[in-house]
Design a protein around this motif. Structure first.
Motif, PDB file in Angstrom:
ATOM      1  N   LEU A  19       0.635  -1.054   0.102  1.00  0.00           N
ATOM      2  CA  LEU A  19       0.079   0.079   0.066  1.00  0.00           C
ATOM      3  C   LEU A  19       0.786   1.321   0.028  1.00  0.00           C
ATOM      4  N   SER A  20       0.311   2.468  -0.617  1.00  0.00           N
ATOM      5  CA  SER A  20       0.950   3.426  -0.776  1.00  0.00           C
ATOM      6  C   SER A  20       0.128   4.589   0.063  1.00  0.00           C
ATOM      7  N   CYS A  21       0.871   5.680   0.704  1.00  0.00           N
ATOM      8  CA  CYS A  21       0.374   6.465   0.973  1.00  0.00           C
ATOM      9  C   CYS A  21       0.867   7.959   0.660  1.00  0.00           C
ATOM     10  N   SER A  22       0.194   8.730  -0.127  1.00  0.00           N
ATOM     11  CA  SER A  22       0.837  10.062  -0.545  1.00  0.00           C
ATOM     12  C   SER A  22       0.256  11.267   0.336  1.00  0.00           C
ATOM     13  N   ALA A  23       1.110  12.278   0.544  1.00  0.00           N
ATOM     14  CA  ALA A  23       0.633  13.388   1.235  1.00  0.00           C
ATOM     15  C   ALA A  23       0.980  14.627   0.745  1.00  0.00           C
ATOM     16  N   SER A  24       0.253  15.527   0.906  1.00  0.00           N
ATOM     17  CA  SER A  24       0.430  16.960   0.104  1.00  0.00           C
ATOM     18  C   SER A  24      -0.188  17.787   1.084  1.00  0.00           C
ATOM     19  N   GLY A  25       0.722  19.226   1.022  1.00  0.00           N
ATOM     20  CA  GLY A  25       0.218  20.208   1.989  1.00  0.00           C
ATOM     21  C   GLY A  25       0.901  20.195   3.362  1.00  0.00           C
ATOM     22  N   LEU A  26       1.833  19.257   3.304  1.00  0.00           N
ATOM     23  CA  LEU A  26       2.556  19.302   4.716  1.00  0.00           C
ATOM     24  C   LEU A  26       4.165  19.629   4.270  1.00  0.00           C
ATOM     25  N   THR A  27       4.768  20.630   4.803  1.00  0.00           N
ATOM     26  CA  THR A  27       5.900  21.197   4.364  1.00  0.00           C
ATOM     27  C   THR A  27       6.922  20.157   4.808  1.00  0.00           C
ATOM     28  N   GLY A  28       8.029  19.945   3.998  1.00  0.00           N
ATOM     29  CA  GLY A  28       9.091  19.168   4.360  1.00  0.00           C
ATOM     30  C   GLY A  28       8.907  17.669   4.058  1.00  0.00           C
ATOM     31  N   GLY A  29       9.903  16.733   4.007  1.00  0.00           N
ATOM     32  CA  GLY A  29       9.630  15.301   3.899  1.00  0.00           C
ATOM     33  C   GLY A  29       9.727  14.808   5.333  1.00  0.00           C
ATOM     34  N   ARG A  30       9.552  13.624   5.141  1.00  0.00           N
ATOM     35  CA  ARG A  30       9.759  12.512   6.381  1.00  0.00           C
ATOM     36  C   ARG A  30       8.682  12.722   7.393  1.00  0.00           C
ATOM     37  N   ILE A  31       7.590  13.133   6.721  1.00  0.00           N
ATOM     38  CA  ILE A  31       6.299  13.029   7.674  1.00  0.00           C
ATOM     39  C   ILE A  31       6.167  11.804   8.600  1.00  0.00           C
ATOM     40  N   GLY A  32       5.413  12.115   9.614  1.00  0.00           N
ATOM     41  CA  GLY A  32       4.901  10.881  10.344  1.00  0.00           C
ATOM     42  C   GLY A  32       3.687  10.329   9.985  1.00  0.00           C
ATOM     43  N   VAL A  33       3.495   8.814   9.718  1.00  0.00           N
ATOM     44  CA  VAL A  33       2.371   8.372   8.946  1.00  0.00           C
ATOM     45  C   VAL A  33       1.896   7.265   9.966  1.00  0.00           C
ATOM     46  N   GLY A  34       0.575   7.087  10.322  1.00  0.00           N
ATOM     47  CA  GLY A  34       0.147   5.871  10.931  1.00  0.00           C
ATOM     48  C   GLY A  34      -0.820   5.168   9.967  1.00  0.00           C
ATOM     49  N   TRP A  35      -0.682   3.838  10.129  1.00  0.00           N
ATOM     50  CA  TRP A  35      -1.451   2.877   9.288  1.00  0.00           C
ATOM     51  C   TRP A  35      -2.387   2.444  10.272  1.00  0.00           C
ATOM     52  N   PHE A  36      -3.798   2.417   9.895  1.00  0.00           N
ATOM     53  CA  PHE A  36      -4.896   1.666  10.571  1.00  0.00           C
ATOM     54  C   PHE A  36      -5.843   0.923   9.605  1.00  0.00           C
ATOM     55  N   ARG A  37      -6.545   0.082   9.972  1.00  0.00           N
ATOM     56  CA  ARG A  37      -7.304  -0.593   9.493  1.00  0.00           C
ATOM     57  C   ARG A  37      -8.680  -0.807  10.111  1.00  0.00           C
ATOM     58  N   TYR A  93      -7.949  -0.165   4.917  1.00  0.00           N
ATOM     59  CA  TYR A  93      -6.762   0.314   5.237  1.00  0.00           C
ATOM     60  C   TYR A  93      -6.472   2.012   5.334  1.00  0.00           C
ATOM     61  N   TYR A  94      -6.173   2.575   6.003  1.00  0.00           N
ATOM     62  CA  TYR A  94      -6.349   4.156   6.173  1.00  0.00           C
ATOM     63  C   TYR A  94      -4.828   4.489   6.505  1.00  0.00           C
ATOM     64  N   CYS A  95      -4.356   5.508   5.775  1.00  0.00           N
ATOM     65  CA  CYS A  95      -3.128   6.215   6.496  1.00  0.00           C
ATOM     66  C   CYS A  95      -3.470   7.420   7.100  1.00  0.00           C
ATOM     67  N   ALA A  96      -2.830   7.843   8.055  1.00  0.00           N
ATOM     68  CA  ALA A  96      -3.078   9.156   8.695  1.00  0.00           C
ATOM     69  C   ALA A  96      -1.892   9.994   9.323  1.00  0.00           C
ATOM     70  N   SER A  97      -1.909  11.182   9.334  1.00  0.00           N
ATOM     71  CA  SER A  97      -0.710  11.959   9.749  1.00  0.00           C
ATOM     72  C   SER A  97      -0.899  12.852  10.779  1.00  0.00           C
ATOM     73  N   PRO A  98       0.014  12.744  11.939  1.00  0.00           N
ATOM     74  CA  PRO A  98      -0.286  14.087  12.844  1.00  0.00           C
ATOM     75  C   PRO A  98       0.023  15.391  12.403  1.00  0.00           C
ATOM     76  N   GLY A  99       0.379  15.489  11.047  1.00  0.00           N
ATOM     77  CA  GLY A  99       0.621  16.828  10.785  1.00  0.00           C
ATOM     78  C   GLY A  99       1.929  17.382  10.926  1.00  0.00           C
ATOM     79  N   THR A 100       2.207  18.364  11.618  1.00  0.00           N
ATOM     80  CA  THR A 100       3.501  19.261  11.841  1.00  0.00           C
ATOM     81  C   THR A 100       3.976  18.806  13.298  1.00  0.00           C
ATOM     82  N   GLY A 101       3.173  18.117  14.061  1.00  0.00           N
ATOM     83  CA  GLY A 101       3.384  17.645  15.362  1.00  0.00           C
ATOM     84  C   GLY A 101       4.270  16.444  15.095  1.00  0.00           C
ATOM     85  N   ASN A 102       4.909  16.116  16.524  1.00  0.00           N
ATOM     86  CA  ASN A 102       5.677  14.959  16.559  1.00  0.00           C
ATOM     87  C   ASN A 102       5.632  14.439  17.995  1.00  0.00           C
ATOM     88  N   PRO A 103       4.503  13.595  17.906  1.00  0.00           N
ATOM     89  CA  PRO A 103       4.133  12.799  19.250  1.00  0.00           C
ATOM     90  C   PRO A 103       5.157  12.054  19.974  1.00  0.00           C
TER      91      PRO A 103
END
Length: 127
Positions: A19-37, A93-103
């Motif tokens: 599975l792939s998750c593409s992200a847009s609107g988040l500055t910079g790379g190396r975003i945090g991503v969670g996978w849920f189902r 399956y879903y991908c999700a991101s905390p955005g700019t935060g780093n939990p």
């Protein structure tokens, strides 16, 4: 922020899928991503995550050793490689991101940590 998960499909037990998750609107790379189902009739559950700005990954016990999360910084994508699939892996399956935060690490396991969610992609494991 927009996320999109894709790559689902029908696969036989023991097979693999990525599975792939593409992200847009988040500055910079190396975003945090969670996978849920979420399987029919069941609650959404944590599958795995990759920490923002790091290669650190976390997995649910049910998928550890079979699933692997990786990222492509160039294309701002995160992948979920699923091997040795079982019928009980059938779910949306879903991908999700905390955005700019780093939990903190433990928060990556909680759905409430993620304000941004993509549309799900269906994975069906069946012969």
């Amino acid at each position: 922020v927009q996320l999109q998960a894709f790559g689902g499909g029908l696969v036989q037990p023991g097979g693999s899928l990525r599975l792939s998750c593409s992200a847009s609107g988040l500055t910079g790379g190396r975003i945090g991503v969670g996978w849920f189902r979420q399987a029919p009739g069941r609650e959404r559950e944590f599958v795995g995550a990759i920490r923002k700005g790091s290669s650190a990954t976390y997995y649910a016990d049910s998928v550890r050793g079979r699933f692997t999360i990786s990222r492509d910084n160039t294309n701002n994508r995160v992948y979920l490689q699923m091997n040795t699939l079982r019928p009980e892996d059938t779910a949306v399956y879903y991908c999700a991101s905390p955005g700019t935060g780093n939990p903190i690490m433990s928060s990556y396991y909680q759905a409430s940590t993620y304000p941004y969610w993509g549309q799900g992609t269906l994975v069906t494991v069946s012969s």
